[in-house]
Write an enzyme that holds these catalytic residues in place. Structure first.
Site, PDB file in Angstrom:
ATOM      1  N   PHE A   1      -8.267  -1.713   7.215  1.00 18.41           N
ATOM      2  CA  PHE A   1      -9.269  -2.130   6.239  1.00 18.41           C
ATOM      3  C   PHE A   1      -8.633  -2.842   5.054  1.00 18.41           C
ATOM      4  O   PHE A   1      -9.214  -3.771   4.473  1.00 18.41           O
ATOM      5  CB  PHE A   1     -10.103  -0.928   5.764  1.00 18.41           C
ATOM      6  CG  PHE A   1      -9.386  -0.016   4.800  1.00 18.41           C
ATOM      7  CD1 PHE A   1      -9.366  -0.278   3.442  1.00 18.41           C
ATOM      8  CD2 PHE A   1      -8.715   1.109   5.260  1.00 18.41           C
ATOM      9  CE1 PHE A   1      -8.704   0.562   2.552  1.00 18.41           C
ATOM     10  CE2 PHE A   1      -8.054   1.952   4.381  1.00 18.41           C
ATOM     11  CZ  PHE A   1      -8.041   1.678   3.023  1.00 18.41           C
ATOM     12  N   ASP A   2      -7.436  -2.416   4.684  1.00 19.52           N
ATOM     13  CA  ASP A   2      -6.718  -3.006   3.560  1.00 19.52           C
ATOM     14  C   ASP A   2      -6.185  -4.389   3.938  1.00 19.52           C
ATOM     15  O   ASP A   2      -6.272  -5.349   3.157  1.00 19.52           O
ATOM     16  CB  ASP A   2      -5.574  -2.067   3.169  1.00 19.52           C
ATOM     17  CG  ASP A   2      -4.995  -2.335   1.800  1.00 19.52           C
ATOM     18  OD1 ASP A   2      -5.552  -3.156   1.047  1.00 19.52           O
ATOM     19  OD2 ASP A   2      -3.975  -1.701   1.474  1.00 19.52           O
TER      20      ASP A   2
ATOM     21  N   LYS B   1      -9.889  -0.229  -3.018  1.00 16.96           N
ATOM     22  CA  LYS B   1      -9.811  -1.156  -1.906  1.00 16.96           C
ATOM     23  C   LYS B   1     -10.896  -0.778  -0.875  1.00 16.96           C
ATOM     24  O   LYS B   1     -11.199   0.398  -0.731  1.00 16.96           O
ATOM     25  CB  LYS B   1      -8.444  -1.061  -1.224  1.00 16.96           C
ATOM     26  CG  LYS B   1      -7.235  -1.343  -2.098  1.00 16.96           C
ATOM     27  CD  LYS B   1      -5.993  -1.047  -1.281  1.00 16.96           C
ATOM     28  CE  LYS B   1      -4.710  -1.171  -2.080  1.00 16.96           C
ATOM     29  NZ  LYS B   1      -3.538  -0.829  -1.249  1.00 16.96           N
TER      30      LYS B   1
ATOM     31  N   ASN C   1      -3.035   0.278   6.926  1.00 14.66           N
ATOM     32  CA  ASN C   1      -4.474   0.502   6.988  1.00 14.66           C
ATOM     33  C   ASN C   1      -5.201  -0.799   7.301  1.00 14.66           C
ATOM     34  O   ASN C   1      -5.221  -1.714   6.465  1.00 14.66           O
ATOM     35  CB  ASN C   1      -4.971   1.057   5.652  1.00 14.66           C
ATOM     36  CG  ASN C   1      -4.377   2.408   5.329  1.00 14.66           C
ATOM     37  OD1 ASN C   1      -4.531   3.360   6.086  1.00 14.66           O
ATOM     38  ND2 ASN C   1      -3.676   2.503   4.209  1.00 14.66           N
TER      39      ASN C   1
ATOM     40  N   ARG D   1      -8.031  13.036   5.768  1.00 12.28           N
ATOM     41  CA  ARG D   1      -7.707  11.657   5.405  1.00 12.28           C
ATOM     42  C   ARG D   1      -8.902  10.722   5.621  1.00 12.28           C
ATOM     43  O   ARG D   1      -9.208   9.879   4.766  1.00 12.28           O
ATOM     44  CB  ARG D   1      -6.509  11.188   6.247  1.00 12.28           C
ATOM     45  CG  ARG D   1      -6.182   9.698   6.150  1.00 12.28           C
ATOM     46  CD  ARG D   1      -5.762   9.277   4.771  1.00 12.28           C
ATOM     47  NE  ARG D   1      -5.220   7.922   4.788  1.00 12.28           N
ATOM     48  CZ  ARG D   1      -5.018   7.187   3.707  1.00 12.28           C
ATOM     49  NH1 ARG D   1      -5.307   7.660   2.505  1.00 12.28           N
ATOM     50  NH2 ARG D   1      -4.504   5.972   3.807  1.00 12.28           N
TER      51      ARG D   1
ATOM     52  N   ASP E   1       0.855  -1.174   0.000  1.00 13.41           N
ATOM     53  CA  ASP E   1       0.000   0.000   0.000  1.00 13.41           C
ATOM     54  C   ASP E   1       0.901   1.239   0.000  1.00 13.41           C
ATOM     55  O   ASP E   1       2.022   1.200   0.533  1.00 13.41           O
ATOM     56  CB  ASP E   1      -0.890  -0.021   1.239  1.00 13.41           C
ATOM     57  CG  ASP E   1      -1.701   1.242   1.366  1.00 13.41           C
ATOM     58  OD1 ASP E   1      -2.498   1.528   0.456  1.00 13.41           O
ATOM     59  OD2 ASP E   1      -1.529   1.959   2.376  1.00 13.41           O
TER      60      ASP E   1
ATOM     61  N   THR F   1       1.188   4.061   4.214  1.00 15.65           N
ATOM     62  CA  THR F   1       2.109   2.963   4.525  1.00 15.65           C
ATOM     63  C   THR F   1       3.533   3.338   4.151  1.00 15.65           C
ATOM     64  O   THR F   1       4.441   3.300   4.969  1.00 15.65           O
ATOM     65  CB  THR F   1       1.679   1.672   3.805  1.00 15.65           C
ATOM     66  OG1 THR F   1       0.354   1.320   4.220  1.00 15.65           O
ATOM     67  CG2 THR F   1       2.631   0.532   4.127  1.00 15.65           C
TER      68      THR F   1
ATOM     69  N   SER G   1       0.522  -3.149   4.629  1.00 16.08           N
ATOM     70  CA  SER G   1      -0.268  -1.927   4.767  1.00 16.08           C
ATOM     71  C   SER G   1      -0.372  -1.509   6.220  1.00 16.08           C
ATOM     72  O   SER G   1      -0.399  -2.347   7.121  1.00 16.08           O
ATOM     73  CB  SER G   1      -1.678  -2.147   4.204  1.00 16.08           C
ATOM     74  OG  SER G   1      -2.464  -0.972   4.320  1.00 16.08           O
TER      75      SER G   1
ATOM     76  N   SER H   1      -2.132   0.429  -5.101  1.00 12.81           N
ATOM     77  CA  SER H   1      -2.708   1.651  -4.540  1.00 12.81           C
ATOM     78  C   SER H   1      -4.050   2.019  -5.133  1.00 12.81           C
ATOM     79  O   SER H   1      -4.368   1.679  -6.282  1.00 12.81           O
ATOM     80  CB  SER H   1      -1.729   2.806  -4.777  1.00 12.81           C
ATOM     81  OG  SER H   1      -2.243   4.028  -4.286  1.00 12.81           O
ATOM     82  N   ASN H   2      -4.820   2.779  -4.326  1.00 10.80           N
ATOM     83  CA  ASN H   2      -6.031   3.422  -4.835  1.00 10.80           C
ATOM     84  C   ASN H   2      -5.710   4.554  -5.800  1.00 10.80           C
ATOM     85  O   ASN H   2      -6.571   4.955  -6.588  1.00 10.80           O
ATOM     86  CB  ASN H   2      -6.848   4.003  -3.669  1.00 10.80           C
ATOM     87  CG  ASN H   2      -7.667   2.960  -2.939  1.00 10.80           C
ATOM     88  OD1 ASN H   2      -8.002   1.915  -3.477  1.00 10.80           O
ATOM     89  ND2 ASN H   2      -8.011   3.257  -1.695  1.00 10.80           N
TER      90      ASN H   2
END
Length: 223
Positions: A177-178, A149, A175, A39, A8, A12, A173, A116-117
């Protein structure tokens, strides 16, 4: 066989709160809170758009989240300040461990990808500005699927793009959620817990490994 590592990027490798000093000149002592809200709203907008299948590039989510945050805090920005912030977001700083950690992992034989997003162009700009772009085999963007994601489809897309399998692939990551998204897709996942106060979602699943620093990662995931 060397493991494939999907990194990520935002949060990250790259510090999404890297503009706090710049924000302080604009919004004063609320700069850190402003950055966190920006964010959080950015991610919320990406989640909502993925669910609605109403896609826009991640940069649009970022800009709209900035506008919302300005309204939330009652701090309207001039067009010049807004443009300056969004331009600076394209070259956010890397975390201090990113370059060394990535170089160590590459030297150890791992296959490194950015995942990545952000669009591939935006991610390339970020990584090159941070001096780590040359450490990756490729960039895989959720933009290819016009989604974000943690949609299951984007994790499958990564495996196709990298020619990898879930069993040999790790998501890396900070994150949660990721991490949960990757675990749900059958991957292994390392959570980069960048502060002692960081919390992992209580969903009944745990990261395959947890590290505080990317320089700990090679040892944590070694077979």
């Amino acid at each position: 066989m060397a493991a494939t590592l999907a990194f990520d990027v935002y949060g990250t490798l790259i510090d999404t709160h890297g503009l706090v000093a710049m924000l302080r000149d604009m919004v004063g002592e609320r700069a850190a809170d402003f950055s966190r809200t920006w964010r959080e709203r950015q991610l919320e907008y990406a989640f909502r758009r993925a669910l609605m299948q109403n896609y826009v590039p991640f940069s649009v989510c970022t800009a709209q989240a900035l506008d919302h945050t300005c309204a939330f805090y009652g701090t309207p920005l001039s067009m010049a300040w807004r443009a300056a912030l969004l331009d600076a977001y394209r070259t956010l700083p890397a975390f201090g461990d990113a370059a060394d950690g990535l170089a160590q992992l590459r030297a150890a034989g791992f296959k490194l990808y950015a995942f990545s997003n952000g669009t591939a162009d935006a991610v390339r700009t970020l990584l090159d500005a941070a001096g780590v772009g040359g450490l990756f085999l490729d960039i895989v963007s959720t933009d290819d699927l016009r989604s974000f994601k943690p949609s299951p489809a984007v994790y499958s897309h990564f495996l196709r793009a990298a020619g990898a399998t879930g069993a040999e692939t790790w998501l890396v990551s900070s994150n949660p959620f990721d991490v949960i998204g990757a675990l749900s897709a059958g991957w292994r996942a390392a959570w980069v817990k960048r502060s002692p106060e960081a919390l992992f979602d209580p969903w009944g699943v745990s990261p395959t490994a947890t590290v505080a620093d990317l320089r700990e990662l090679a040892a944590a995931i070694a077979p």
